[in-house]
Write a protein that holds these residues in place. Structure first.
Motif, PDB file in Angstrom:
ATOM      1  N   SER A  35       0.953  -1.265   0.029  1.00 11.32           N
ATOM      2  CA  SER A  35       0.072   0.191   0.046  1.00 11.32           C
ATOM      3  C   SER A  35       1.010   1.304  -0.060  1.00 11.32           C
ATOM      4  O   SER A  35       0.256   2.450  -0.072  1.00 11.32           O
ATOM      5  N   GLN A  36       2.258   1.036   0.133  1.00 13.54           N
ATOM      6  CA  GLN A  36       3.182   2.494   0.109  1.00 13.54           C
ATOM      7  C   GLN A  36       3.866   2.572  -1.160  1.00 13.54           C
ATOM      8  O   GLN A  36       4.554   1.811  -1.612  1.00 13.54           O
ATOM      9  N   ASP A  37       3.956   3.724  -1.332  1.00  8.60           N
ATOM     10  CA  ASP A  37       4.594   4.330  -2.556  1.00  8.60           C
ATOM     11  C   ASP A  37       6.181   4.190  -2.332  1.00  8.60           C
ATOM     12  O   ASP A  37       6.569   4.302  -1.029  1.00  8.60           O
ATOM     13  N   GLY A  38       6.908   4.014  -3.181  1.00  8.39           N
ATOM     14  CA  GLY A  38       8.360   4.175  -2.962  1.00  8.39           C
ATOM     15  C   GLY A  38       8.805   5.551  -2.613  1.00  8.39           C
ATOM     16  O   GLY A  38       7.873   6.524  -2.906  1.00  8.39           O
ATOM     17  N   ARG A  39       9.950   5.979  -1.985  1.00  8.70           N
ATOM     18  CA  ARG A  39      10.363   7.097  -1.848  1.00  8.70           C
ATOM     19  C   ARG A  39      11.514   7.766  -2.876  1.00  8.70           C
ATOM     20  O   ARG A  39      12.362   6.907  -2.985  1.00  8.70           O
ATOM     21  N   CYS A  40      11.626   8.881  -3.174  1.00  5.13           N
ATOM     22  CA  CYS A  40      12.641   9.381  -4.004  1.00  5.13           C
ATOM     23  C   CYS A  40      13.889   9.279  -3.330  1.00  5.13           C
ATOM     24  O   CYS A  40      14.176   9.720  -2.040  1.00  5.13           O
ATOM     25  N   ALA A  41      15.007   8.826  -4.116  1.00  5.12           N
ATOM     26  CA  ALA A  41      16.356   8.661  -3.274  1.00  5.12           C
ATOM     27  C   ALA A  41      16.896  10.048  -2.874  1.00  5.12           C
ATOM     28  O   ALA A  41      17.690  10.122  -2.048  1.00  5.12           O
ATOM     29  N   TRP A  42      16.604  10.837  -3.577  1.00  3.10           N
ATOM     30  CA  TRP A  42      16.930  12.373  -3.164  1.00  3.10           C
ATOM     31  C   TRP A  42      16.448  13.105  -1.867  1.00  3.10           C
ATOM     32  O   TRP A  42      16.974  13.380  -1.136  1.00  3.10           O
ATOM     33  N   CYS A  43      14.916  13.219  -2.092  1.00  5.56           N
ATOM     34  CA  CYS A  43      14.189  13.872  -1.140  1.00  5.56           C
ATOM     35  C   CYS A  43      13.638  13.049  -0.032  1.00  5.56           C
ATOM     36  O   CYS A  43      13.056  13.498   0.979  1.00  5.56           O
ATOM     37  N   GLU A  44      13.775  11.775  -0.448  1.00  2.00           N
ATOM     38  CA  GLU A  44      13.018  10.699   0.516  1.00  2.00           C
ATOM     39  C   GLU A  44      11.560  10.938   0.639  1.00  2.00           C
ATOM     40  O   GLU A  44      10.888  10.500   1.582  1.00  2.00           O
ATOM     41  N   PHE A  70      20.666  -9.736   1.430  1.00  2.00           N
ATOM     42  CA  PHE A  70      19.320  -9.420   1.143  1.00  2.00           C
ATOM     43  C   PHE A  70      19.000  -9.611  -0.419  1.00  2.00           C
ATOM     44  O   PHE A  70      19.921  -9.065  -1.299  1.00  2.00           O
ATOM     45  N   HIS A  71      17.673  -9.834  -0.739  1.00  2.00           N
ATOM     46  CA  HIS A  71      17.458  -9.757  -2.099  1.00  2.00           C
ATOM     47  C   HIS A  71      16.150  -8.764  -2.228  1.00  2.00           C
ATOM     48  O   HIS A  71      15.188  -9.080  -1.318  1.00  2.00           O
ATOM     49  N   TYR A  72      16.192  -8.051  -3.386  1.00  2.00           N
ATOM     50  CA  TYR A  72      14.989  -6.941  -3.499  1.00  2.00           C
ATOM     51  C   TYR A  72      15.124  -6.810  -4.933  1.00  2.00           C
ATOM     52  O   TYR A  72      16.307  -6.272  -5.566  1.00  2.00           O
ATOM     53  N   ALA A  73      13.819  -6.377  -5.563  1.00  2.83           N
ATOM     54  CA  ALA A  73      13.744  -5.638  -6.823  1.00  2.83           C
ATOM     55  C   ALA A  73      13.427  -4.541  -6.693  1.00  2.83           C
ATOM     56  O   ALA A  73      12.254  -4.042  -6.433  1.00  2.83           O
ATOM     57  N   PRO A  74      14.275  -3.442  -6.806  1.00  3.33           N
ATOM     58  CA  PRO A  74      14.143  -1.925  -6.589  1.00  3.33           C
ATOM     59  C   PRO A  74      13.085  -1.240  -7.354  1.00  3.33           C
ATOM     60  O   PRO A  74      13.028  -1.784  -8.805  1.00  3.33           O
ATOM     61  N   ARG A  75      12.146  -0.538  -6.945  1.00  2.68           N
ATOM     62  CA  ARG A  75      11.380   0.038  -8.090  1.00  2.68           C
ATOM     63  C   ARG A  75      12.112   1.430  -8.579  1.00  2.68           C
ATOM     64  O   ARG A  75      12.631   2.006  -7.675  1.00  2.68           O
ATOM     65  N   ARG A  76      11.540   1.929  -9.900  1.00  7.17           N
ATOM     66  CA  ARG A  76      11.888   3.411 -10.064  1.00  7.17           C
ATOM     67  C   ARG A  76      10.610   4.100  -9.936  1.00  7.17           C
ATOM     68  O   ARG A  76       9.402   3.847 -10.295  1.00  7.17           O
ATOM     69  N   VAL A  77      10.687   5.424  -9.177  1.00  7.69           N
ATOM     70  CA  VAL A  77       9.866   6.109  -8.909  1.00  7.69           C
ATOM     71  C   VAL A  77       9.958   7.618  -9.639  1.00  7.69           C
ATOM     72  O   VAL A  77      11.083   7.958 -10.322  1.00  7.69           O
ATOM     73  N   GLY A  85      13.757   8.041 -11.141  1.00  4.97           N
ATOM     74  CA  GLY A  85      14.983   7.358 -10.446  1.00  4.97           C
ATOM     75  C   GLY A  85      14.933   6.152  -9.513  1.00  4.97           C
ATOM     76  O   GLY A  85      13.719   6.154  -9.133  1.00  4.97           O
ATOM     77  N   VAL A  86      15.767   5.446  -9.101  1.00  2.00           N
ATOM     78  CA  VAL A  86      15.680   4.264  -8.362  1.00  2.00           C
ATOM     79  C   VAL A  86      15.153   4.872  -7.005  1.00  2.00           C
ATOM     80  O   VAL A  86      15.646   5.851  -6.426  1.00  2.00           O
ATOM     81  N   GLU A  87      14.259   3.994  -6.378  1.00  3.33           N
ATOM     82  CA  GLU A  87      13.782   4.546  -5.058  1.00  3.33           C
ATOM     83  C   GLU A  87      14.689   4.230  -3.926  1.00  3.33           C
ATOM     84  O   GLU A  87      15.752   3.875  -3.888  1.00  3.33           O
ATOM     85  N   HIS A  88      14.506   4.984  -2.725  1.00  2.00           N
ATOM     86  CA  HIS A  88      15.168   5.167  -1.661  1.00  2.00           C
ATOM     87  C   HIS A  88      15.264   3.956  -0.974  1.00  2.00           C
ATOM     88  O   HIS A  88      14.075   3.410  -0.488  1.00  2.00           O
TER      89      HIS A  88
END
Ligand SMILES: [Zn+2]
Length: 414
Positions: A35-44, A70-77, A85-88
């Motif tokens: 239910s949560q959006d990813g956060r921008c890596a710059w401003c979080e 750890f294994h994870y497939a990052p989202r781009r936001v 960009g890639v999420e925080h």
């Protein structure tokens, strides 16, 4: 995992063993909270998702000695402000394949063990340890507090083999009673080195300094006079003792050469450390040997007496009396016909004001903070860290002596 390393917005989906025997691995799979959006890596700040990148892995602190990842497939936001960009990822630092927890873990151990031992103990490469320490140091340097620095110590440190310009480092310490730490280290011992160091610390810090302690090394004296005129510049006791000891040793070596072959020469050769120690600290058989030397007419004995008598200088309270003592002592040293002692006397005379500043600053600067920090530096540079580059050594010095802040983790692994 949730208890030890919770990450807001992410859940631990699955923890699995893979392989067996020596190749046993532990895989920890993370997923984003649905239910949560990813956060921008710059401003979080939360930003709408764009797409998903292939799975990446990050090594984590080994559990039961089993390599863990750890294994994870990052989202781009797509952030309205910073674009696509890639999420925080709170456990990750940029493109590094190692989690922040693991870097912190390795860096902490690298303070107790050598880097090579740390690498071996946790089955990672030497480079992985180095890069982890480096990351923690950079993190700390960017966040350290430099307010309230009142006393600085400036010194040169010898490093490696030989006496070439590259074998020296310039170090700047904070030597306030409440905080003693390494503030800056850089190659060579020139005016340019010290200027670079002071520029890195910033003019606000440099102008707020009240006391500076240093050796009689000319390039440093010049820069300190030019940039920190407001501060009381003190030539410290530990360095002056060092010069006196060097002079006694030169007299001893000269005399050894002159007496070559005679039994006295062999005896003098063995006296080195006894002569360099403070007289009151030499005991037993060594003390008797020392007395015999003084009874003889050897130049070394006279040089030693001169050195010992200088110790009284530091017990004065009044600047005037200290100045009188200094003048008398220098007179004696110059008339002793011991060239190395005369040389020290000339040096002390020409820096009289800065030496007397020690009495003007009395109480504010304690005895040997620079000496203590220098000794710690030697421990770091000599312990076989296997530094391959200058940068690695510099990193180790900040890591051990910089008192840098560390990334906050919810759990300490060591
Ligand atoms: Zn943003």
């Amino acid at each position: 995992m949730n208890r030890i390393q919770p990450f807001a917005g992410f859940v631990y989906r699955e923890v699995r063993f893979r392989g067996g025997g020596a190749s046993l691995r532990l895989d920890i799979h993370l997923e984003a909270h649905a239910s949560q959006d990813g956060r921008c890596a710059w401003c979080e700040k939360p930003a709408p998702g764009y797409d998903r990148l292939p799975e990446r892995s990050w090594s984590f602190v080994p559990l039961w000695g089993i390599p863990t990842a750890f294994h994870y497939a990052p989202r781009r936001v797509s952030c309205p402000e910073h674009g696509l960009g890639v999420e925080h990822l709170p456990w990750s630092a940029g493109k590094r394949p190692v989690t922040i927890a693991m870097m912190d873990f390795l860096a902490r151990w690298a303070r107790r063990l050598s880097w090579r031992e740390t690498a071996r103990a946790f089955q990672v490469s030497w480079e992985a340890v180095y890069r982890s320490v480096d990351w923690c140091v950079q993190w700390g340097l960017a966040r350290r507090q430099l307010e309230g620095v009142q006393a600085l110590g400036v010194d040169e440190i010898h490093w490696g083999k030989g006496l070439r310009a590259e074998n020296f480092l310039t170090v700047i310490y904070q030597i306030d009673a409440h905080c003693r730490r390494l503030l800056w280290v850089g190659p060579r011992r020139t005016q340019a080195s010290l200027r670079r160091g002071l520029a890195t610390l910033g003019s606000e810090l440099v102008q707020g300094v009240r006391f500076v302690c240093s050796d009689m090394w000319k390039p440093y004296l010049r820069v300190i006079a030019a940039q920190m005129g407001q501060a009381l510049h003190v030539l410290d006791r530990f360095h002056i003792n060092g010069h006196l000891n060097d002079a006694v040793d030169q007299v001893r070596r000269g005399e050894c050469r002159r007496l070559d072959g005679r039994p006295r020469a062999a005896q003098l050769k063995r006296m080195r450390w006894k002569l360099l120690r403070r007289g009151s600290r030499v005991r037993g058989h060594a003390k008797r040997q020392l007395w015999r030397l003084l009874g003889s007419k050897l130049a070394t004995g006279r040089a030693w007496m001169l050195k010992e008598s200088f110790d009284h200088f530091w017990s004065y309270r009044s600047v005037t009396w200290a100045a009188t003592f200094l003048a008398v002592w220098c007179e004696r040293a110059l008339r002793s016909r011991l060239e190395p002692m005369g040389k020290v006397a000339r040096m002390l005379r020409s820096h009289e004001e800065l030496i007397l500043n020690w009495f003007r600053a009395k109480g504010e600067i304690s005895n040997g903070p620079v000496e203590g920090l220098n000794n710690k530096i030697r421990v770091v540079t000599r312990r076989s860290y296997g530094f391959r580059t200058y940068h690695a050594m510099e990193t180790a010095l900040y890591h051990n002596l910089g008192r840098l802040p560390e990334p906050p983790l919810t759990h300490r692994f060591c």
